[in-house]
Scaffold this motif. Sequence first.
Motif, PDB file in Angstrom:
ATOM      1  N   ARG A 248       1.382  12.032  -9.702  1.00 31.91           N
ATOM      2  CA  ARG A 248       0.686  13.321  -9.644  1.00 31.91           C
ATOM      3  C   ARG A 248       1.680  14.487  -9.724  1.00 31.91           C
ATOM      4  O   ARG A 248       1.419  15.495 -10.382  1.00 31.91           O
TER       5      ARG A 248
ATOM      6  N   ARG B 278       0.834  -1.204   0.000  1.00 30.72           N
ATOM      7  CA  ARG B 278       0.000   0.000   0.000  1.00 30.72           C
ATOM      8  C   ARG B 278       0.867   1.251   0.000  1.00 30.72           C
ATOM      9  O   ARG B 278       0.582   2.222  -0.700  1.00 30.72           O
ATOM     10  N   ARG B 279       1.919   1.232   0.791  1.00 32.77           N
ATOM     11  CA  ARG B 279       2.821   2.383   0.848  1.00 32.77           C
ATOM     12  C   ARG B 279       3.534   2.583  -0.488  1.00 32.77           C
ATOM     13  O   ARG B 279       3.722   3.722  -0.933  1.00 32.77           O
ATOM     14  N   LYS B 280       3.935   1.491  -1.113  1.00 37.91           N
ATOM     15  CA  LYS B 280       4.571   1.599  -2.428  1.00 37.91           C
ATOM     16  C   LYS B 280       3.607   2.188  -3.451  1.00 37.91           C
ATOM     17  O   LYS B 280       3.982   3.042  -4.255  1.00 37.91           O
ATOM     18  N   ASN B 281       2.373   1.725  -3.403  1.00 38.74           N
ATOM     19  CA  ASN B 281       1.364   2.249  -4.335  1.00 38.74           C
ATOM     20  C   ASN B 281       1.111   3.733  -4.099  1.00 38.74           C
ATOM     21  O   ASN B 281       0.932   4.498  -5.053  1.00 38.74           O
ATOM     22  N   GLU B 282       1.082   4.130  -2.832  1.00 42.96           N
ATOM     23  CA  GLU B 282       0.884   5.543  -2.501  1.00 42.96           C
ATOM     24  C   GLU B 282       2.054   6.388  -3.007  1.00 42.96           C
ATOM     25  O   GLU B 282       1.864   7.494  -3.521  1.00 42.96           O
ATOM     26  N   THR B 283       3.263   5.858  -2.865  1.00 43.38           N
ATOM     27  CA  THR B 283       4.444   6.573  -3.349  1.00 43.38           C
ATOM     28  C   THR B 283       4.404   6.697  -4.863  1.00 43.38           C
ATOM     29  O   THR B 283       4.689   7.764  -5.424  1.00 43.38           O
ATOM     30  N   ARG B 284       4.047   5.607  -5.541  1.00 40.92           N
ATOM     31  CA  ARG B 284       3.950   5.645  -6.996  1.00 40.92           C
ATOM     32  C   ARG B 284       2.933   6.689  -7.447  1.00 40.92           C
ATOM     33  O   ARG B 284       3.187   7.466  -8.375  1.00 40.92           O
ATOM     34  N   LEU B 285       1.788   6.726  -6.787  1.00 40.47           N
ATOM     35  CA  LEU B 285       0.741   7.672  -7.176  1.00 40.47           C
ATOM     36  C   LEU B 285       1.153   9.102  -6.864  1.00 40.47           C
ATOM     37  O   LEU B 285       0.860  10.023  -7.643  1.00 40.47           O
ATOM     38  N   ASP B 286       1.845   9.312  -5.756  1.00 38.58           N
ATOM     39  CA  ASP B 286       2.309  10.649  -5.413  1.00 38.58           C
ATOM     40  C   ASP B 286       3.318  11.148  -6.448  1.00 38.58           C
ATOM     41  O   ASP B 286       3.256  12.308  -6.884  1.00 38.58           O
TER      42      ASP B 286
END
Length: 213
Positions: free
Chosen positions: A23, A12-20
């Motif tokens: 953007r 989840r943290r990796k996905n959040e970093t990728r999305l950040d």
Amino acid sequence: MPDMPPVSLTERRKNETRLDIARTAAALFVADGLRATRAEDIARAAGVAPRTFYRYFPTKEESVAPLFAAGAQQWAEAVRGAPAELSVPDALRHAVRDALGVETAGAVESLDWVRSLLRMSVESAALRAVWADACHASEQTLLTVLGERAGAAHSLDLRLAAAVASAAVRVGVESWAVESWAVGDAAPGGREGAGPAALAERCLGALDAFPWP
């Protein structure tokens, strides 16, 4: 359909970093231009080291892949969530209205990013390739979803159905992205009858004669 295993906290943290990062990259592309923006600029603005950026994305263009993927996958998943009693064509239309309708702040933001990036892709082969990969992944998801709805294996007809439906929606979204910029339409939803959902649904209408499974 079996339940998917839960996503770990690390993932989840990796996905959040990728999305950040995605953007941040999109914002810089819009503000400074695709050509002028370096991967190092994106990393700095996102608050990560360049080596971290390259651990997630091999090129600056691929850094916006999560934004393309989120939108493309959302519509395929919307087909999965369409009422079971709907025919395939009606389920596709229902999914288009659900996934591409501009009703929430999140949907507005997502469509605005996609529109800006697709406009840039007209002059960037690398960005077009990222969009094509996202569309292909969405088509594979849709193939699985149609197989579930039809209770059938991935036959030639089913593969063709997924391909033509995906192409119809892609053409609708691309047409909206380019044409809305050409006429100076700043609203993500577009003019009445010219928004992404309306154009995608219109493209799907051309497929009514298709022998859906």
